[in-house]
Enzyme design. Structure first.
Site: not given
Ligand SMILES: Cc1ncc(COP(=O)(O)O)c(C=O)c1O
Length: 358
Positions: A25, A77, A149, A174
């Site tokens: 971990r 998101y 992000d 992604k």
């Molecule tokens: C722009 C963005 N940030 C964060 C996330 C969250 O990521 P995760 O689905 O890997 O938890 C997503 C998920 O779709 C996203 O599109």
């Protein structure tokens, strides 16, 4: 190739004397390789991986204390919004969501308790662009930590640390992994103090990715540059096609010269990415649903950034956690359709949309 260290613990030489690794971990050599790789891609000093993008988001918000406030761009998101609003609100961390496409607007929202600024650019799903450098300068005047992000752009197209941001976060799920075969998050920073706090949280809260997923992410990253080039080329063609389609109302893509912040995108990105949203004339949910179930190459699914093209309906899928009223205020209409343009043949993708839109 980086071995998959499929181990939970490491043999120690003597009590209190280990060989650099104690328990998985806390550290794992496959994860270390990926963390260093991601730091290098973002031109950062330190990388940390988490078991999902939201687990990485969760760790960053835990840098705050009860009583602190965060300001976030408004079309983030849905899961980020949910985490701030439905989880951390209960622990006394307040958040405010507002449009930051005009950097000056930020000044109106900063108060004595504001400690974090959260940006998503390009944003999800409206493809809004925020001037990272401009908002960061304003935030830093009040010692506010700036988090970007960078999931939609990927490090191939944009490096927020270069514009002054303190922390970059990715849903590795992604573009970085690129093959829709794992869920993972990552954080990169240049600041040792922030890194130490986040590393502590990574171990203390325990949301770490598996060594096998770290291996897959490393393998995906080897083709990030090739995939991103093709995502961008294909998306530019698909955006042009949609713009001239008689049944399409608006197209949201930062590469289109009439996008409101096209110039900012041009300055801070090296390409416009593979994500496009569009609305249909008349704004009827049924018309959108027909398109969504009519495509054959674009698969109907949540997520984005994989080599295969996906089609989604933010109002009922990724952004269902936003109240309808809030959604519509942000332009997220019932007929809004989001495309993750993959790396297939562009002509095939356009033909597929043509037959589905009708
Ligand atoms: C722009 C963005 N940030 C964060 C996330 C969250 O990521 P995760 O689905 O890997 O938890 C997503 C998920 O779709 C996203 O599109």
């Amino acid at each position: 190739m980086t071995p998959i260290y499929q181990t939970s613990t490491y043999v120690q030489e003597a009590p209190g004397k280990n060989k650099g690794y104690e328990y998985a971990r806390t550290q794992n050599p496959t994860r270390d390789a990926l963390q260093n790789n991601l730091a290098a891609l973002e031109n950062g000093n330190y990388g940390l991986c988490f078991s999902s993008g939201l687990a990485a988001t969760d760790a960053i918000i835990k840098l705050l204390n009860a009583g602190d406030e965060a300001i976030s761009s408004d079309d983030v998101y849905g899961g980020t919004y949910r985490l701030f609003n439905k989880v951390f609100e209960r622990f006394g961390i307040r958040s405010k969501f507002t449009s930051l496409t005009n950097a000056e607007e930020l000044k109106k929202h900063i108060g004595s308790k504001t400690k974090m600024l959260w940006l998503e650019t390009p944003s999800n799903p409206m493809m809004s662009i925020i001037d990272i450098e401009a908002v960061t300068k304003i935030a830093h005047q009040s010692d506010i930590l700036v988090v970007v992000d960078n999931t939609f752009a990927s490090p191939y197209l944009q490096n927020p640390l270069e514009f002054g941001a303190d922390i970059v976060i990715h849903s590795v799920t992604k573009y970085l992994s690129g093959h829709s075969d794992l869920v993972m998050g990552a954080i990169v920073t240049n600041q040792e103090g922030i890194y130490e706090q986040l590393k502590f949280l990574q171990n203390a809260c325990g949301a770490v990715p598996s060594p096998h997923d770290c291996f897959l992410a490393l393998r995906g990253i080897k083709t990030l540059h090739l995939r991103m080039q093709r995502h961008c080329e294909n998306a530019e063609q698909v955006a042009d096609f949609l713009e001239s389609h008689p049944k399409v109302e608006d197209v949201y893509y930062p590469g289109i010269p009439n996008h409101p912040n096209h110039e900012i995108a041009r300055n801070q990105m090296r390409g416009f990415g593979g994500m496009i949203s569009f609305t249909l004339k008349g704004n009827h949910m049924e018309d959108a649903l027909q398109v969504l179930s009519g495509t054959k190459l674009f698969s109907l699914a949540e997520s984005l950034g994989g080599v295969e093209s996906l089609i989604g309906h933010p109002a009922s899928m990724t952004h269902a956690s936003f109240p309808k009223e809030d959604r519509e205020k942000r332009g997220l209409l019932d007929s809004l359709i989001r495309l993750s343009v993959g790396i297939e043949d562009a002509e095939d993708l356009m033909a597929d949309l043509e037959q589905a839109i009708g």
